[in-house]
Write an enzyme that holds these catalytic residues in place. Structure first.
Site, PDB file in Angstrom:
ATOM      1  N   VAL B 138       2.702 -25.029  20.297  1.00  0.00           N
ATOM      2  CA  VAL B 138       3.124 -24.263  19.119  1.00  0.00           C
ATOM      3  C   VAL B 138       2.489 -22.881  19.115  1.00  0.00           C
ATOM      4  CG1 VAL B 138       3.117 -24.183  16.593  1.00  0.00           C
ATOM      5  CG2 VAL B 138       3.403 -26.375  17.757  1.00  0.00           C
ATOM      6  N   GLY B 140       2.137 -20.451  21.218  1.00  0.00           N
ATOM      7  CA  GLY B 140       1.484 -19.896  22.407  1.00  0.00           C
ATOM      8  C   GLY B 140      -0.006 -19.681  22.300  1.00  0.00           C
ATOM      9  N   GLU B 196      16.431 -16.792  27.850  1.00  0.00           N
ATOM     10  CA  GLU B 196      16.904 -17.520  29.026  1.00  0.00           C
ATOM     11  C   GLU B 196      18.388 -17.210  29.258  1.00  0.00           C
ATOM     12  OE1 GLU B 196      15.053 -20.633  30.137  1.00  0.00           O
ATOM     13  OE2 GLU B 196      13.415 -20.405  28.706  1.00  0.00           O
ATOM     14  N   LYS B 211       8.844 -27.115  16.920  1.00  0.00           N
ATOM     15  CA  LYS B 211       7.474 -26.742  16.551  1.00  0.00           C
ATOM     16  C   LYS B 211       7.155 -27.156  15.113  1.00  0.00           C
ATOM     17  CE  LYS B 211       7.530 -23.161  20.045  1.00  0.00           C
ATOM     18  NZ  LYS B 211       7.998 -21.776  20.333  1.00  0.00           N
TER      19      LYS B 211
END
Lengths: 328, 328
Positions: B138, B140, B196, B211
Site C-alpha cells: 500500500v 509504496g 501499463e 489497497k
C-alpha cells in the site's frame, strides 16, 4: 506495564484520561506534580487522582516530591511530562537520569533534557539496557520518530524540512488570510490559547530550533545544541512582506531545516509556493524527510494538544511493551 | 538475516541493488524468477545475479522453480515480490503459505495474497509464530503500516482517506493542469512509464480498491474483499467535469475511503478543494488516518518505483530483525 507519571499539566492529564477511556494495559504506580506525589504499588485510580487534582490543585501528598516517586515507586516506565525548561533541562533531566540508573525505561515529552543532554542520556540508557523514547518532543501527534526509526529504516535521510511550531504557523496563516499585522495575529492566537502569555520561545523560533536539534541528533547521531542552529523568528515579519509573497502565489512559513552535507541547521521564515506540501493552515505541523530510497516523505498532523501529545506518549509506551516482549 | 527473494522484476532488482549499495546485514541464500532459481546456503553475490539476469534474462538454473527455492533454501525471511495476480493470488499465495509453514517470516509487495487471503495468512503466521509484513503493498514508499501498527498504536482509527494510485493521480493532474482529455493524458502517462499497456487495473480503480481492502482488514480486522468495495474509476471523467471543479477552486482526485461506522468502503473520483492535503500533483500517493487521539495524520510520498518499493521491503525485514532481537 507499570508506569509512573511525573507532571500533571495538560500532557499528564491527557495520558491519564486516555488510560481511563481506553482501558490500556498500564498500571499507574506513582504520580507527582510539582507540589505533591503519590506512590501505590497496587495501582492508582486515575479518575480519583484527576478529581483530587481538579478540586485541590495537587495530586497527592505534599511531603512527596517527584524525585521521591522516581526513587521509591515500582515501575517499568517513567513518563516524564513535566514542563520544559530549555535553559537548564531541570528538574526533568535529573528525573530521567535517576530512572535510567534504576534500570527503568523512560518516555518523555520534555524537550529540555533531549536538547541539552541528548548524547549523555542516550548513552546512559544504552548502558543500562533500557529504552529512552521521546516521540512527543517533536511535532506532537505526528509519529516522526517511529517513521525515522522503523518506517524508513534502511534509508539514508539526507535532509529534513519542517513546520515545527503551531503558534507561528497560526500567526502566519492569519497574517496571510486576513491581512492582520503580526501583533494582531498574536493577540488572536493568545485569545484562542495557541500562544502563551510570553510568546518569546515560540515566535523567536527557539521552540522550532530545539526540535531541529532533537531531530538532527536522532537522525545523524550529531551532538549539536540550540547554539548550533541559525535562528530567525517571525516577530519582525511585516504584513507587506507576506502580501508580496502572496501576490506571487507564495506565502511565508517558519521552516526548520537540517541538511548535514551543507552544514545547515536553520530556523527561519521562508517563502514557499502556496501549493508546497509544507504550506498548511492553522496550528498544523509538518515534516518532510528527504531520503535516498523512499524519496521525500511528508507527515502532517497536529503539533500540540493534550490528547495529541498523549497519543505520542502512549505509542512510545506500547512500543516498549512490544519490543521487550520480543514479537513482531 | 538470511533472506530468499522470489521475483526479479523491478522490485526484486531494487531490493538486490539496495543490499549491494548499503551493505545491509542480509545474506541472500536463494533467488528465483518465473523461469529459474538458485539456492546457495553460503550466500549469493547480488551483483553477479543482476549481471546474469541482465545478460541472459534469467537469474539461475532453469531446473529450479520458485517453490523449490521456498522449500529447499535456508533462510529467515521470504521476500515475495513476484507479480500481483489479483484474481487468483497465485503463485504468490502458495509461496507464502509454504514459507510460513516452514516457520519462516514473510515480507511481500504482492497485493494478491493479501487482498484474497488476508485472514487465512495472518492466522497461519500467528499459528507458526512468524511475522507476515506487507508495507510495500500500500502506497509504496510511505510507511503506512508502520504508522498504523506503532506510531499510532493506542489510537482508534475511525476512518481512512487516500490517494492510492499514482497512475490515476498523474492522469487527473494532467487533465486539470493542461486541459488534456482522459485519452490524451493516458497516452502521456504510458509514454512516461506511469501507465501499463493495459491500464484497466489502475484506471478502473481496482488497484486502489485492493489497497482499501488491505488497509481495512489490517486496521479493523475486517474480512472484506474487492467485491465489498464500491468502485468507480476515472476512465469516464470528462475534461469538462474537471474544468467545472477547477472553476470553484476545487479539483478531482480518485479517493479511496473506508469508514466502518458508515459501512463505507469506496473508491471514486471526488471533488476536493485545491488546498486539501490529499490534492497532490503527479504520481504521488497520500493517506489520511482519522484517529481519536492524534486527530488527522496525513502521510505523503511516492507510491511506486523500484527503489521506493525496496525501501518498504527493507524496512519490513529490518523491523523483523529488530523485533526478534527483542530490544527497543
Amino acid at each position: 506495564m507499570r508506569i509512573v507519571i511525573l507532571g500533571m499539566g495538560s500532557v499528564g492529564r491527557g495520558v491519564l484520561a486516555s488510560i481511563m477511556e481506553k482501558d490500556l494495559p498500564f498500571t499507574v504506580t506513582g504520580i507527582a506534580d510539582s507540589k505533591s506525589g503519590i506512590v501505590d504499588p497496587s495501582g492508582i485510580d486515575p479518575g480519583k487522582v484527576m478529581t483530587i487534582k481538579r478540586e485541590k490543585g495537587i495530586c497527592g501528598n505534599p511531603g512527596i516530591t517527584p524525585i521521591d516517586v522516581v526513587r521509591q515507586a515500582d515501575y517499568d516506565v517513567l513518563v516524564e511530562v513535566t514542563t520544559t525548561n530549555a535553559t537548564t533541562g531541570e528538574p526533568a533531566t535529573s528525573h530521567i537520569r535517576e530512572a535510567i540508573m534504576r534500570g527503568r525505561h523512560v518516555v518523555t515529552s520534555n524537550k529540555g533534557p533531549l536538547a541539552l543532554h541528548f548524547r549523555e542520556l542516550k548513552a546512559l540508557a544504552r548502558e543500562h539496557d533500557v529504552s529512552l523514547r521521546y516521540e512527543a518532543t517533536v511535532a506532537g501527534a505526528i509519529p516522526v520518530m517511529h517513521t525515522i526509526e522503523n518506517g524508513l529504516a534502511g534509508n539514508r535521510i539526507n535532509a529534513i524540512y519542517g513546520v515545527l511550531n503551531g503558534t507561528c504557523n497560526y500567526i502566519l496563516t492569519r497574517m496571510a488570510e486576513e491581512g492582520l499585522s503580526y501583533e494582531q495575529a498574536l493577540i488572536e492566537a493568545r485569545e484562542l490559547g495557541y500562544a502563551e502569555a510570553d510568546p518569546t520561545y515560540d515566535v523567536k523560533g527557539i521552540d522550532a530550533a530545539i526540535k531541529v536539534v532533537i531531530l538532527a541528533n536522532t537522525i545523524w547521531n550529531m551532538n549539536v545544541g540550540l547554539s548550533d542552529v541559525e535562528v530567525t523568528g517571525i516577530d519582525l515579519l511585516t504584513t507587506a512582506a507576506i502580501r508580496l509573497a502572496e501576490e506571487q502565489d507564495c506565502t511565508i512559513r517558519l521552516l526548520g531545516e537540517a541538511v548535514p552535507n551543507k552544514n545547515l541547521l536553520r530556523v527561519s521564515p521562508r517563502i514557499l509556493p502556496r501549493d508546497h506540501p509544507l504550506v498548511l493552515n492553522g496550528t498544523l505541523n509538518a515534516l518532510t524527510l528527504s531520503t535516498d530510497l523512499a524519496g521525500d516523505i511528508t507527515l502532517i498532523g497536529k503539533g500540540a494538544g493534550s490528547k495529541e501529545t498523549a497519543s505520542a506518549i502512549i505509542g512510545d509506551i506500547l512500543f516498549i511493551k512490544r519490543m521487550y516482549a520480543g514479537r513482531a
